[in-house]
Write a protein that holds these residues in place. Structure first.
Motif, PDB file in Angstrom:
ATOM      1  N   PRO A 133      32.792   2.992 -25.540  1.00 51.70           N
ATOM      2  CA  PRO A 133      32.892   2.983 -27.010  1.00 51.70           C
ATOM      3  C   PRO A 133      34.296   2.614 -27.460  1.00 51.70           C
ATOM      4  CG  PRO A 133      32.827   5.228 -26.185  1.00 51.70           C
ATOM      5  CD  PRO A 133      32.576   4.354 -25.006  1.00 51.70           C
TER       6      PRO A 133
ATOM      7  N   TYR B   1      30.301   6.662 -35.061  1.00 49.76           N
ATOM      8  CA  TYR B   1      29.790   7.982 -34.682  1.00 49.76           C
ATOM      9  C   TYR B   1      30.935   8.999 -34.745  1.00 49.76           C
ATOM     10  CZ  TYR B   1      25.219   6.481 -32.899  1.00 49.76           C
ATOM     11  OH  TYR B   1      23.935   6.006 -32.802  1.00 49.76           O
TER      12      TYR B   1
ATOM     13  N   THR C  98      32.672  12.049 -33.215  1.00 50.39           N
ATOM     14  CA  THR C  98      32.667  12.604 -31.851  1.00 50.39           C
ATOM     15  C   THR C  98      33.250  14.010 -31.789  1.00 50.39           C
ATOM     16  OG1 THR C  98      34.801  11.524 -31.444  1.00 50.39           O
ATOM     17  CG2 THR C  98      32.813  10.332 -30.794  1.00 50.39           C
TER      18      THR C  98
ATOM     19  N   PRO D  61      28.210  14.500 -29.726  1.00 49.02           N
ATOM     20  CA  PRO D  61      27.568  13.488 -28.875  1.00 49.02           C
ATOM     21  C   PRO D  61      28.345  13.323 -27.573  1.00 49.02           C
ATOM     22  CG  PRO D  61      28.804  12.439 -30.632  1.00 49.02           C
ATOM     23  CD  PRO D  61      28.835  13.903 -30.923  1.00 49.02           C
TER      24      PRO D  61
ATOM     25  N   TYR E 276      30.377  11.460 -25.403  1.00 49.53           N
ATOM     26  CA  TYR E 276      31.236  10.310 -25.709  1.00 49.53           C
ATOM     27  C   TYR E 276      31.017   9.159 -24.726  1.00 49.53           C
ATOM     28  CZ  TYR E 276      35.461   7.661 -26.831  1.00 49.53           C
ATOM     29  OH  TYR E 276      36.338   6.666 -27.201  1.00 49.53           O
TER      30      TYR E 276
ATOM     31  N   LEU F 150      27.741   7.096 -25.381  1.00 46.47           N
ATOM     32  CA  LEU F 150      27.465   6.850 -26.795  1.00 46.47           C
ATOM     33  C   LEU F 150      26.542   5.641 -26.977  1.00 46.47           C
ATOM     34  CD1 LEU F 150      28.359   8.479 -29.205  1.00 46.47           C
ATOM     35  CD2 LEU F 150      30.214   6.851 -29.593  1.00 46.47           C
TER      36      LEU F 150
ATOM     37  N   HIS G  52      22.837   5.694 -28.741  1.00 46.16           N
ATOM     38  CA  HIS G  52      22.456   4.844 -29.872  1.00 46.16           C
ATOM     39  C   HIS G  52      21.184   4.065 -29.556  1.00 46.16           C
ATOM     40  CE1 HIS G  52      22.966   2.404 -33.473  1.00 46.16           C
ATOM     41  NE2 HIS G  52      22.636   1.352 -32.716  1.00 46.16           N
TER      42      HIS G  52
END
Length: 271
Positions: free
Chosen positions: A51, A68, A70, A99, A101, A104, A108
């Protein structure tokens, strides 16, 4: 002079286009957030790609970044569940989560930004129903609340962790029972407390009585042993020893031999 505007116009247009492209390509991600890169001309989100962290990023203008949060987040949950004997129990809880990390992109692709409603909330409700259904209202109200909280946490964690959600804690703030059940439990607890206090006083009194009995028995045994050992001969010997010590003292006295009981001397002093 006439050529300058003709030359300057394309340059101006080029600069404007570059600014627009740069504006479309520049992405800033706030602290406590991360971005998932969506490649419009590619295969969308790459699940294995790392990410985008907080800070400034340049991306292709036709791509976009999905944001997002985190950081640890909290959702309040008010649930209605059934106890082991079928009574309606209301739980007021807080769920602390964030979430995963590193995953991620997978989160999604598989769950989407609405993973809270799709995964976490159904999981916590299912775990709460399963755990509370193993306990009575009395256990929920008093002694087992911490154990229930831990069990709900562990069962929820097993569900959500494989789905790229990190569960940090489940906190049970309140357990609401039907009023009649609550009153009955409180009366029972009060009676149990009073019974424990009475038993404590009774045991204390019994221990004190036993202590006094033992002390009295000890004294009686000591007197019995002493009486058995004090023969007439021993008493006479002790009297003679005392007479000798008194006669040797510097104080004036009169000793009358054989005048006391059992033939013991009588000593008369001047004081």
């Amino acid at each position: 002079m006439e050529r300058l505007p003709k030359i300057g116009l394309p340059i101006l247009i080029t600069v404007v286009v570059l600014i627009i492209i740069l504006a479309k390509s520049a992405v800033t991600i706030d602290s406590g957030h991360a971005g998932v890169l969506y490649e419009t001309l590619g295969d969308g989100v790459d699940s294995d790609a790392a990410p985008l962290g907080p800070g400034f990023h340049i991306i292709a203008p036709w791509n976009r970044v999905i944001d997002y949060e985190t950081r640890q987040q909290e959702i309040p949950e008010k649930m209605s569940v059934l106890s082991s004997n079928g009574l309606d129990i209301k739980l007021d809880a807080s769920v602390l989560y964030e979430p995963d990390y590193k995953n991620l992109g997978r989160l999604h692709n598989e769950k989407g930004q609405n993973y809270l409603n799709r995964v976490l909330q159904p999981a916590i409700r299912s775990a709460a129903r399963s755990v509370v259904g193993r306990y009575t209202p009395e256990q929920l109200y008093s002694s087992k609340r911490d154990a229930i909280q831990e069990e709900i946490f562990e069962e929820t964690k097993k569900i959500v962790e494989p789905q790229y959600i990190q569960l940090n804690d489940v906190l049970i703030r309140d357990v609401t029972l039907p009023p009649t059940i609550k009153e009955a439990i409180e009366r029972k607890l009060k009676q149990e407390q009073e019974s424990l206090e009475y038993e404590f006083r009774l045991v204390t009194a019994q221990k004190e009585a036993e202590k006094q009995r033992i002390e009295a028995q000890g004294k009686a045994d000591a007197n019995r042993i002493l009486s058995a050992s004090l023969t007439e001969k021993i008493l006479q010997d002790k009297g003679i020893e005392a007479t000798i010590k008194l006669s040797e003292s510097p104080n004036s006295k009169v000793v009358i031999i054989g005048s006391g009981e059992s033939g013991m001397p009588i000593i008369l002093g001047n004081q």
